[in-house]
Scaffold this motif. Structure first.
Motif, short mmCIF file in Angstrom:
data_model
loop_
_atom_site.label_atom_id
_atom_site.label_comp_id
_atom_site.label_asym_id
_atom_site.label_seq_id
_atom_site.Cartn_x
_atom_site.Cartn_y
_atom_site.Cartn_z
N ASN A 1 0.91 -1.35 -0.04
CA ASN A 1 0.07 -0.06 0.03
C ASN A 1 1.03 1.11 -0.09
OD1 ASN A 1 -2.42 -1.43 0.53
ND2 ASN A 1 -1.56 -1.62 2.55
N ALA A 2 0.59 2.20 -0.88
CA ALA A 2 1.26 3.49 -0.92
C ALA A 2 0.37 4.61 -0.63
CB ALA A 2 2.06 3.62 -2.09
N ILE A 3 0.54 5.54 0.21
CA ILE A 3 -0.29 6.69 0.34
C ILE A 3 0.44 7.82 0.14
CG2 ILE A 3 -1.92 7.65 2.14
CD1 ILE A 3 -1.00 4.25 2.70
N THR A 4 -0.09 8.92 -0.66
CA THR A 4 0.43 10.06 -1.23
C THR A 4 -0.59 11.29 -1.04
OG1 THR A 4 -0.11 10.04 -3.39
CG2 THR A 4 1.98 8.78 -2.72
N GLY A 5 0.09 12.35 -1.65
CA GLY A 5 -0.95 13.59 -1.53
C GLY A 5 -1.44 13.48 -3.02
N ILE A 6 -1.90 14.43 -3.63
CA ILE A 6 -2.67 14.63 -4.84
C ILE A 6 -1.52 14.80 -5.60
CG2 ILE A 6 -4.33 15.69 -6.32
CD1 ILE A 6 -5.47 14.24 -3.96
N PRO A 7 -1.34 13.97 -6.63
CA PRO A 7 -0.42 14.57 -8.00
C PRO A 7 -0.42 15.73 -8.61
CG PRO A 7 -1.40 12.63 -8.75
CD PRO A 7 -2.08 12.98 -7.27
N GLY A 8 0.79 16.30 -8.98
CA GLY A 8 0.39 17.91 -9.28
C GLY A 8 0.12 17.74 -10.84
N GLY A 9 0.17 16.49 -11.49
CA GLY A 9 -0.21 16.66 -13.04
C GLY A 9 0.02 15.30 -13.55
N GLU A 10 -0.36 15.00 -14.91
CA GLU A 10 -0.25 13.89 -15.35
C GLU A 10 1.28 13.38 -15.61
OE1 GLU A 10 -1.95 11.71 -19.57
OE2 GLU A 10 -2.51 13.90 -18.88
N ASP A 11 2.22 14.36 -15.73
CA ASP A 11 3.67 14.06 -15.97
C ASP A 11 4.19 13.65 -14.48
OD1 ASP A 11 3.62 13.82 -18.29
OD2 ASP A 11 4.10 16.16 -18.61
N SER A 12 3.27 13.68 -13.25
CA SER A 12 3.72 13.31 -11.99
C SER A 12 4.52 12.20 -11.68
CB SER A 12 2.76 13.61 -10.86
OG SER A 12 3.12 13.15 -9.72
N ILE A 13 5.49 12.02 -11.01
CA ILE A 13 6.41 10.77 -10.65
C ILE A 13 5.47 9.74 -9.78
CG2 ILE A 13 7.69 9.63 -8.85
CD1 ILE A 13 9.42 12.21 -8.82
N LEU A 14 4.25 10.56 -9.21
CA LEU A 14 3.21 9.63 -8.54
C LEU A 14 2.40 8.88 -9.80
CD1 LEU A 14 1.82 11.98 -5.98
CD2 LEU A 14 3.45 10.05 -5.74
N VAL A 15 2.07 9.54 -10.85
CA VAL A 15 1.17 8.75 -11.94
C VAL A 15 1.78 7.81 -12.62
CG1 VAL A 15 -0.22 9.32 -13.96
CG2 VAL A 15 -0.39 10.96 -11.96
N LYS A 16 3.16 8.14 -12.98
CA LYS A 16 3.93 7.14 -13.38
C LYS A 16 4.21 5.88 -12.64
CE LYS A 16 6.51 10.66 -15.88
NZ LYS A 16 7.65 11.62 -16.02
N MET A 17 4.35 5.97 -11.13
CA MET A 17 4.34 4.88 -10.31
C MET A 17 2.75 3.96 -10.35
SD MET A 17 7.06 5.87 -7.27
CE MET A 17 5.89 7.15 -6.43
N TRP A 18 2.03 4.84 -10.36
CA TRP A 18 0.41 4.02 -10.55
C TRP A 18 0.73 3.10 -11.59
CZ3 TRP A 18 -3.18 8.72 -10.36
CH2 TRP A 18 -3.17 9.45 -9.08
N LYS A 19 1.04 3.70 -12.75
CA LYS A 19 0.72 2.79 -14.07
C LYS A 19 1.91 1.58 -14.23
CE LYS A 19 -1.27 6.60 -16.17
NZ LYS A 19 -1.16 7.43 -17.58
N LYS A 20 3.13 1.92 -13.36
CA LYS A 20 4.25 1.00 -13.38
C LYS A 20 4.04 -0.22 -12.35
CE LYS A 20 9.01 0.12 -14.08
NZ LYS A 20 9.06 -0.26 -15.47
N LEU A 21 3.78 0.17 -11.27
CA LEU A 21 3.59 -0.61 -9.85
C LEU A 21 2.30 -1.34 -9.59
CD1 LEU A 21 5.76 1.48 -7.72
CD2 LEU A 21 6.61 -0.60 -8.95
#
Length: 142
Positions: free
Chosen positions: A93-113
């Protein structure tokens, strides 16, 4: 008497050096308790970045209060550092704030992990599971 065996799996909260990240640590404790996992907080910043030491100290205290181990590290490649931490610590489980945009590290991790369940915490502390792993802008009415 029930013995408490530490979980081999981890719930991870990702924070920056902002006081507001306290809400993410609090929400993460809920997910760790529900999933019966160990609990960790990670802050990865670019090497040489200016930081807010007072905010980091505050977050470290909050993590301790919520029985989480907090790691603060600097990296030339924060995304890679976070992904290695997730793999090495068996994060489910990973908990974060709201990503800043589509190019965010967070969004990239959502799609990869895909084996990690991601949650976001809004400014008011509302917790949401990331279901479709796509970025959806948050409309803020002020």
């Amino acid at each position: 008497m029930e013995s408490k065996t530490p979980s081999v799996y981890t719930t991870l909260v990702l924070v920056t050096d902002q006081f507001e990240c306290e809400r993410i640590i609090k929400a993460g404790r809920v997910i760790a308790d529900l999933s019966k996992t160990s609990y960790a907080v990670l802050s990865v910043m670019h090497t040489g970045a200016r930081t807010n030491p007072a905010a980091l100290e505050h977050l470290f205290s909050v993590a301790k209060e919520y029985d989480a181990e907090m790691t603060i590290t600097f990296s030339d490649n924060p995304k890679s550092t976070i992904m290695h931490f997730i793999r090495d610590n068996k994060v489910i489980n990973a908990i974060t704030g709201i990503p800043g945009g589509e190019d965010s590290i967070l969004v990239k991790m959502w799609k990869k992990l895909l084996n990690v369940t991601f949650f976001t915490v809004g400014r008011n502390g509302e917790l949401h599971e990331v279901i479709d792993r796509e970025y959806h802008p948050v409309n803020i009415n002020i």
